[in-house]
Design an enzyme around this catalytic site. Structure first.
Site, PDB file in Angstrom:
ATOM      1  N   THR A  26       2.173   1.256   8.175  1.00 52.23           N
ATOM      2  CA  THR A  26       2.649   2.258   7.218  1.00 52.23           C
ATOM      3  C   THR A  26       1.522   2.806   6.359  1.00 52.23           C
ATOM      4  O   THR A  26       1.544   3.979   5.979  1.00 52.23           O
ATOM      5  CB  THR A  26       3.745   1.650   6.319  1.00 52.23           C
ATOM      6  N   THR A 106       3.306  -3.829   7.469  1.00 53.18           N
ATOM      7  CA  THR A 106       3.928  -4.908   6.700  1.00 53.18           C
ATOM      8  C   THR A 106       4.843  -5.800   7.539  1.00 53.18           C
ATOM      9  O   THR A 106       5.061  -6.964   7.201  1.00 53.18           O
ATOM     10  CB  THR A 106       4.755  -4.336   5.535  1.00 53.18           C
ATOM     11  N   ASP A 107       5.377  -5.272   8.650  1.00 53.28           N
ATOM     12  CA  ASP A 107       6.421  -6.000   9.376  1.00 53.28           C
ATOM     13  C   ASP A 107       5.958  -7.352   9.904  1.00 53.28           C
ATOM     14  O   ASP A 107       6.698  -8.337   9.839  1.00 53.28           O
ATOM     15  CB  ASP A 107       6.950  -5.154  10.542  1.00 53.28           C
TER      16      ASP A 107
END
Length: 342
Positions: A26, A106-107
């Site tokens: 992101t 971030t995942d």
């Protein structure tokens, strides 16, 4: 005039030398609508553009950069983990590099960070950072997170702290940090133990250090071959179908995301007992967001041949189990020792 130029050049040369490795995510995401923080394409902005958005980096460190990947981190692969870990170790082995910053989605950031925490062979700082809002969003959080990550990597205080995550002004240990929100900019927390410290306006302050072995004190390394390890969940009405399918597929290990203190539905537990009889390593973790799984607590691990994950969540438990099995370690006693240590 010449004296001024010389002094400026000398000051720049004295700054720490930090390499920024970009993997996408992101923080490198883009949308045609500045008000969109959920609908965007991840990993499309190159590392050069990320760095250009933070011109003050030049006053913190001498920056070099490499584009390792351009992915949405939900699509992280074991092969890319190997590439990243090997590249980090090669760079840190040279005197020309003082620290590394990795931009990441971030995942799966917490998984990548823990993998590196166990396989990086240097005391030099390695700092991961990310963003919850794409680079095109109003109030994008990526630029400040990147500046803070470089600030931490350039700090002498970060040496020997293991792999770190700098996010929303906090500094977390890779072992402890987890993503706790789908949208908030303070999405990363370290449940139970809290952050290691904080970074703000160029200042880095550590309140504590990571206690368990890591980096140069870790016995693990990343190779080309990864043992097949997967995760199943326990829940009301769960069946044994996923466990049996994994055993049939030749899985080497199974982590179960149990309820509460790693408790397992009776049907799934029997399937896991049968898996152990087929030589599959079974680790009990919890689907709860904090706490720890006690050995011989919610299940008779000694009798069943299971391993308790302690405070590792199922996803980090999978990382540790893969690394341990890859070393040739097997059997619940030896595996439990690894989980109690790391």
């Amino acid at each position: 005039m010449n004296t001024s130029i010389s002094s400026s050049a000398s000051a720049s040369a004295a700054l720490p030398r930090i390499v920024v490795l970009a993997t996408g995510g992101t923080i490198a995401g883009s949308s045609s609508d500045a008000t969109s923080t959920a609908g965007y394409q991840a990993g499309v902005i190159g590392v050069g553009e990320l760095l250009d958005a933070v011109p003050s980096l030049s006053s913190v460190a001498q920056i070099q950069s490499e584009q390792i990947a351009s992915i949405d981190s939900k699509d992280m692969t074991l092969e890319l983990w190997s590439t990243l870990a090997q590249r980090v170790n090669v760079l840190l082995a040279t005197d020309a590099v003082d620290g590394i910053v990795i931009t990441h989605g971030t995942d799966t950031l917490e998984e990548t960070a823990y993998l590196l925490h166990l396989t990086v062979k240097s005391t030099k700082p390695v700092v991961l950072t990310a963003a919850m809002r794409p680079s095109t969003a109003l109030s994008a959080d990526g630029p400040l997170n990147l500046l803070n990550a470089v600030t931490v990597a350039a700090s002498q205080a970060a040496h020997g702290q293991g792999v770190l995550v700098a996010f929303n002004n906090r500094i977390h240990s890779a072992r402890d940090v987890v993503k706790t929100s789908t949208y908030a900019i303070d999405a990363f927390q370290s449940p139970e133990v809290g952050a290691l410290g904080w970074v703000q306006d160029g200042r880095v302050d550590f309140h504590r250090s990571a206690m368990r072995p890591h980096t140069v004190a870790s016995e693990f390394s990343v190779g080309a071959n990864w043992p097949l390890v997967d995760i199943v969940s326990s829940y009301a009405g769960a069946s044994r179908v996923p466990v049996d399918a994994l055993v049939d597929a030749g899985v080497r290990g199974i982590v179960v995301a149990g309820t509460g203190n790693g408790s397992i539905h009776a049907t799934v537990q029997q399937a896991l007992v049968d898996a152990v009889a087929h030589g599959v390593a079974v680790v009990r973790a919890s689907r709860v967001g904090s706490g720890h799984v006690m050995r011989n607590g919610a299940a008779s691990d000694d009798a069943l041949g299971f391993v308790a994950a302690g405070s590792l969540n199922p996803y980090k438990a999978r990382v540790l189990l893969m690394l341990t099995l890859a070393m040739g370690t097997s059997g619940p006693t030896a595996l439990q020792r690894a989980f109690d240590t790391y």
